[in-house]
Scaffold this motif. Structure first.
Motif, PDB file in Angstrom:
ATOM      1  N   THR A 132      21.958  -0.879  -1.521  1.00 56.47           N
ATOM      2  CA  THR A 132      21.176  -1.936  -1.383  1.00 56.47           C
ATOM      3  C   THR A 132      21.071  -2.471  -0.024  1.00 56.47           C
ATOM      4  O   THR A 132      20.100  -2.771   0.659  1.00 56.47           O
ATOM      5  CB  THR A 132      21.688  -3.372  -2.319  1.00 56.47           C
ATOM      6  OG1 THR A 132      21.958  -2.874  -3.482  1.00 56.47           O
ATOM      7  CG2 THR A 132      20.923  -4.480  -2.147  1.00 56.47           C
ATOM      8  N   LEU A 135      18.825  -0.741   1.952  1.00 53.58           N
ATOM      9  CA  LEU A 135      17.367  -0.930   1.848  1.00 53.58           C
ATOM     10  C   LEU A 135      16.997  -2.122   2.916  1.00 53.58           C
ATOM     11  O   LEU A 135      15.860  -2.147   3.367  1.00 53.58           O
ATOM     12  CB  LEU A 135      16.971  -1.567   0.397  1.00 53.58           C
ATOM     13  CG  LEU A 135      16.767  -0.277  -0.659  1.00 53.58           C
ATOM     14  CD1 LEU A 135      16.876  -0.967  -1.996  1.00 53.58           C
ATOM     15  CD2 LEU A 135      15.632   0.500  -0.443  1.00 53.58           C
ATOM     16  N   VAL A 143      11.366  -1.784   1.761  1.00 40.89           N
ATOM     17  CA  VAL A 143      11.463  -2.634   0.286  1.00 40.89           C
ATOM     18  C   VAL A 143      10.376  -2.817  -0.462  1.00 40.89           C
ATOM     19  O   VAL A 143      10.435  -2.609  -1.656  1.00 40.89           O
ATOM     20  CB  VAL A 143      12.301  -4.185   0.495  1.00 40.89           C
ATOM     21  CG1 VAL A 143      12.614  -4.731  -0.586  1.00 40.89           C
ATOM     22  CG2 VAL A 143      13.525  -3.934   1.319  1.00 40.89           C
ATOM     23  N   LYS A 146       9.283   0.355  -2.291  1.00 47.38           N
ATOM     24  CA  LYS A 146      10.127   0.600  -3.113  1.00 47.38           C
ATOM     25  C   LYS A 146       9.776  -0.028  -4.605  1.00 47.38           C
ATOM     26  O   LYS A 146       9.575   0.742  -5.702  1.00 47.38           O
ATOM     27  CB  LYS A 146      11.612   0.361  -3.042  1.00 47.38           C
ATOM     28  CG  LYS A 146      12.098   1.485  -2.160  1.00 47.38           C
ATOM     29  CD  LYS A 146      12.116   2.908  -2.829  1.00 47.38           C
ATOM     30  CE  LYS A 146      13.078   2.964  -3.772  1.00 47.38           C
ATOM     31  NZ  LYS A 146      13.062   4.407  -4.563  1.00 47.38           N
ATOM     32  N   VAL A 147       9.224  -1.376  -4.377  1.00 48.46           N
ATOM     33  CA  VAL A 147       8.745  -1.958  -5.466  1.00 48.46           C
ATOM     34  C   VAL A 147       7.498  -1.409  -6.030  1.00 48.46           C
ATOM     35  O   VAL A 147       7.209  -1.186  -7.246  1.00 48.46           O
ATOM     36  CB  VAL A 147       8.414  -3.478  -5.200  1.00 48.46           C
ATOM     37  CG1 VAL A 147       7.909  -4.366  -6.364  1.00 48.46           C
ATOM     38  CG2 VAL A 147      10.011  -3.895  -4.803  1.00 48.46           C
ATOM     39  N   GLU A 150       8.197   1.872  -7.870  1.00 44.06           N
ATOM     40  CA  GLU A 150       8.823   1.617  -9.261  1.00 44.06           C
ATOM     41  C   GLU A 150       7.834   1.044 -10.280  1.00 44.06           C
ATOM     42  O   GLU A 150       7.875   1.380 -11.413  1.00 44.06           O
ATOM     43  CB  GLU A 150      10.187   0.742  -9.131  1.00 44.06           C
ATOM     44  CG  GLU A 150      11.177   1.242  -8.247  1.00 44.06           C
ATOM     45  CD  GLU A 150      11.686   2.548  -8.536  1.00 44.06           C
ATOM     46  OE1 GLU A 150      11.723   2.908  -9.982  1.00 44.06           O
ATOM     47  OE2 GLU A 150      12.524   3.194  -7.935  1.00 44.06           O
ATOM     48  N   ASP A 172      15.006  -0.505 -12.900  1.00 44.11           N
ATOM     49  CA  ASP A 172      14.738  -0.133 -11.376  1.00 44.11           C
ATOM     50  C   ASP A 172      13.714  -1.064 -10.727  1.00 44.11           C
ATOM     51  O   ASP A 172      13.985  -1.485  -9.769  1.00 44.11           O
ATOM     52  CB  ASP A 172      14.176   1.110 -11.319  1.00 44.11           C
ATOM     53  CG  ASP A 172      15.251   2.357 -11.466  1.00 44.11           C
ATOM     54  OD1 ASP A 172      16.424   2.118 -11.419  1.00 44.11           O
ATOM     55  OD2 ASP A 172      14.765   3.509 -11.873  1.00 44.11           O
ATOM     56  N   HIS A 176      14.608  -3.800  -7.730  1.00 44.58           N
ATOM     57  CA  HIS A 176      14.149  -3.747  -6.372  1.00 44.58           C
ATOM     58  C   HIS A 176      13.052  -5.082  -6.205  1.00 44.58           C
ATOM     59  O   HIS A 176      12.849  -5.501  -5.182  1.00 44.58           O
ATOM     60  CB  HIS A 176      13.376  -2.461  -6.368  1.00 44.58           C
ATOM     61  CG  HIS A 176      13.939  -1.093  -6.160  1.00 44.58           C
ATOM     62  ND1 HIS A 176      14.305  -0.399  -7.230  1.00 44.58           N
ATOM     63  CD2 HIS A 176      14.512  -0.807  -4.966  1.00 44.58           C
ATOM     64  CE1 HIS A 176      15.234   0.559  -6.864  1.00 44.58           C
ATOM     65  NE2 HIS A 176      15.208   0.642  -5.479  1.00 44.58           N
TER      66      HIS A 176
END
Length: 201
Positions: A132, A135, A143, A146-147, A150, A172, A176
């Protein structure tokens, strides 16, 4: 557990003990403790009450096996009431209900608040071993990326029937998303406010 400063004299030797699920924050039951019951509870790690009808100590679950394992004990501002966070084993009520108030005790959504605390701590107190923290260190663009990744992955899994994989991607995405909110400096409660306002319209 550290010694608790309780005023047992107010209630003629007894204090009420509110029992609350540590994970769901659902109130499970209310019992009473004297000094001996509290001492046995803290020593054993299982909630023990003083029965006013039987005039003796009784450990919750001693006959049913549905023990209340203590996670934490807090004292109110007047030092005459206990709030005990527990992990219940099975139904709490002798009637077979989850709680003595006939409520269900299934939701684990409170853990989201605990997860938010952990994420905030990783941001404010980063370590080299924390995923975390890494990130946050990579910046808002990473960040947000990544969202997005996912989100795409959960859409793909939604088209199949593998529950395990879908749940993994759902977890996940939620994780995120919470990291993104923290990176932006926003609170999940602010998102809840938007939903509440929409619901009222």
């Amino acid at each position: 557990m550290e010694e608790l400063a309780i005023d047992f004299e107010k209630g003629e030797g007894l204090v009420p003990a509110i029992i609350q699920d540590v994970d769901t924050k659902k109130v499970l039951m209310l019992g009473y403790m004297n000094e001996e019951a509290l001492a046995k509870s803290t020593e054993s790690g299982k909630v023990t009450f003083f029965s006013r009808t039987k005039d003796r100590l009784w450990t919750k679950g001693e006959t049913s096996g549905n023990f209340l394992t203590i996670h934490d004990i807090q004292v109110d501002c007047d030092k005459d009431t206990l709030l005990i966070y527990v992990k219940p084993t099975g139904p709490v009520c002798h009637k077979g209900d989850d709680t003595c108030f006939a409520d269900t005790n299934r939701s684990k959504t409170y853990f989201i608040d605990r997860l938010r605390e952990i994420i905030k701590d990783r941001k404010n107190n980063p370590s080299d071993t924390s995923y975390t923290a890494s990130l946050f260190n990579k910046g808002i663009n990473k960040v947000a990326q990544k969202v997005g990744e996912e989100a795409v992955e959960i859409v793909i899994e939604a088209k199949d029937d593998n529950k395990e994989l879908f749940m993994g991607e759902a977890a996940d995405l939620l994780f995120h998303y919470l990291v993104l909110l923290e990176a932006k400096g926003y609170e999940l409660d602010e998102v809840m406010d938007v939903l509440v306002q929409r619901h009222r319209k």
